[in-house]
Design an enzyme around this catalytic site. Structure first.
Site, PDB file in Angstrom:
ATOM      1  N   TYR A 101      53.927  10.698  23.012  1.00  0.00           N
ATOM      2  CA  TYR A 101      55.346  11.221  23.131  1.00  0.00           C
ATOM      3  C   TYR A 101      55.087  12.659  23.069  1.00  0.00           C
ATOM      4  O   TYR A 101      54.544  13.132  22.065  1.00  0.00           O
ATOM      5  CB  TYR A 101      56.322  10.742  22.499  1.00  0.00           C
ATOM      6  CG  TYR A 101      57.720  11.280  22.509  1.00  0.00           C
ATOM      7  CD1 TYR A 101      58.563  10.977  23.784  1.00  0.00           C
ATOM      8  CD2 TYR A 101      58.211  12.541  21.958  1.00  0.00           C
ATOM      9  CE1 TYR A 101      59.902  11.661  23.894  1.00  0.00           C
ATOM     10  CE2 TYR A 101      59.289  13.030  21.943  1.00  0.00           C
ATOM     11  CZ  TYR A 101      60.218  12.774  23.039  1.00  0.00           C
ATOM     12  OH  TYR A 101      61.273  13.394  23.161  1.00  0.00           O
ATOM     13  N   GLU A 186      60.117  17.045  28.471  1.00  0.00           N
ATOM     14  CA  GLU A 186      59.674  15.730  27.843  1.00  0.00           C
ATOM     15  C   GLU A 186      58.771  15.158  28.748  1.00  0.00           C
ATOM     16  O   GLU A 186      59.040  14.872  29.927  1.00  0.00           O
ATOM     17  CB  GLU A 186      60.984  15.234  27.472  1.00  0.00           C
ATOM     18  CG  GLU A 186      60.377  13.720  27.071  1.00  0.00           C
ATOM     19  CD  GLU A 186      61.735  12.968  26.517  1.00  0.00           C
ATOM     20  OE1 GLU A 186      62.350  13.196  25.662  1.00  0.00           O
ATOM     21  OE2 GLU A 186      62.096  12.141  27.396  1.00  0.00           O
TER      22      GLU A 186
END
Length: 370
Positions: A101, A186
């Site tokens: 992530y 993101e």
């Protein structure tokens, strides 16, 4: 302004971040043609401005163009998390060795950009314990230099060619963040695939106040039809999906109303800040918006300073006289011209409460009994 996944990936690719091969389609035939061009197994992904698509069935695999067309038809017929699917992204299925992530956003408290990373990416990233999350603040006067990438890479346990690739990718992501006036960029998951790092997903939010200088970024309308109407009227309105319609004057009062309803077990249908100084016409339009949410009860919470209580009362009476109000209305009314407002309400069959929590508890009681 939120961007669709395919838009974010187009931006990533233009800056040199590796993304899966694929394109957007808005019909099953185009999806099948894209799958034919890619060859092999493809992924058909719903394009909505919300998460949890996989759990909702909005991501499907297809091993042939025909299957891709069928999968696209199924996904395009869906409504996921309240969003009608109008586009799909058809892209190659990639080898996934590990999911990471990586995101850059703004920390409002620190007043700095912050890099957030984890070696446990993928679904349910929100549930990853804090000890497995890496956070590094960015000094905007310095930016993201190689040492910062090396430090984060070390904490994630990335070594060799993958560590070097991460150190290459991070400054690029920060460059996108700065140059696109983003509030969030993101990648989840950032996939380790052999000796490559691939952005298997993208999420981008661009600062609304900077859109005037982001001409190359496509405009995305993410408001619902009721939210659009409210915006055109100059009202702050967000649909929340509950059954108690809420109107208050002031953002703080509106948030307090939602919290109080939730405390008593209620489910607000919306956030609506009618603003200070809203007159009869504006209040009337606000109430009409509330009725469009099909609530079980309407909760109006007014602490009149600039807003006059008699104006609110007259607006409610005006709506009642113009059309039937099919649900009960619970009103808390305190402040400027309070006595006149309460009198007007009583003369027209409405009860006014003086204390917010009593009115909120009554609204929840009515909603739960319906």
């Amino acid at each position: 302004m939120k961007l669709f996944e395919y838009m974010g990936k187009e931006i990533f690719s233009s800056y040199g971040i590796t993304v899966p091969r694929g394109r957007m389609a808005d019909n099953s035939q185009d999806a099948a043609n894209i799958a034919r061009e890619i060859g092999g197994t493809v992924v058909v992904k719903s394009q909505i401005l919300a998460g949890k698509r996989g759990k909702g069935g909005g991501i499907k695999f297809a091993s042939s163009p025909e299957e891709a067309g069928e999968a696209a038809a199924q996904v395009l017929a869906m409504t996921l998390n309240g969003h009608k699917v109008e586009k799909v992204l058809v892209e190659e299925k990639i080898q996934i060795d590990k999911e990471l992530y990586l995101a850059i956003t703004v920390d409002g408290s620190a007043k700095k950009p912050v890099i957030i990373a984890s070696a446990q990416g993928g679904m349910d990233i929100e549930e990853v314990p804090d000890e497995h999350i890496v956070k590094q603040y960015v000094d905007v006067s310095i930016g993201v230099y190689p040492y910062l990438g090396r430090e984060i890479s070390r904490q994630l346990g990335l070594t060799g060619s993958i560590g070097k690739e991460f150190n290459r990718l991070l400054p690029i992501l920060y460059k996108i963040f700065r140059e696109k006036d983003a509030e969030l960029v993101e990648i989840n998951p950032l996939v380790i695939s052999g000796d490559k790092l691939i952005a298997a997903d993208s999420k981008m939010t661009v600062d609304d106040d900077a859109l005037f200088r982001q001409k190359a970024v496509p405009y995305v309308e993410d408001r619902t039809s009721i939210e659009k109407q409210a915006h055109d009227l100059g009202l702050a309105f967000v649909e929340l999906g509950g059954d108690i319609a809420v109107m208050a004057n002031g953002a703080g009062m509106s948030m307090g109303s939602l919290d109080t309803l939730a405390y008593y077990g209620g489910k607000p249908a919306n956030f609506l800040d009618a603003g200070g100084g809203t007159g009869v016409e504006g209040t009337t339009k606000a109430i009409e918006l509330l009725l469009q949410t099909n609530p079980k009860v309407i909760f109006i919470n007014i602490f009149g300073g600039i807003t006059r209580c008699d104006d609110v009362a007259n607006a409610l009476v005006q709506v009642k006289n113009a059309r039937e109000i099919p649900v009960p209305v619970v009103i808390r009314l305190v402040g400027t011209n309070e006595e006149a407002g309460v009198r007007i309400l009583k003369e027209n069959g409405f009860e006014a409460y003086k204390v917010m929590h009593e009115a909120a508890a009554k609204a929840v009681e009515i909603a739960n009994a319906s």
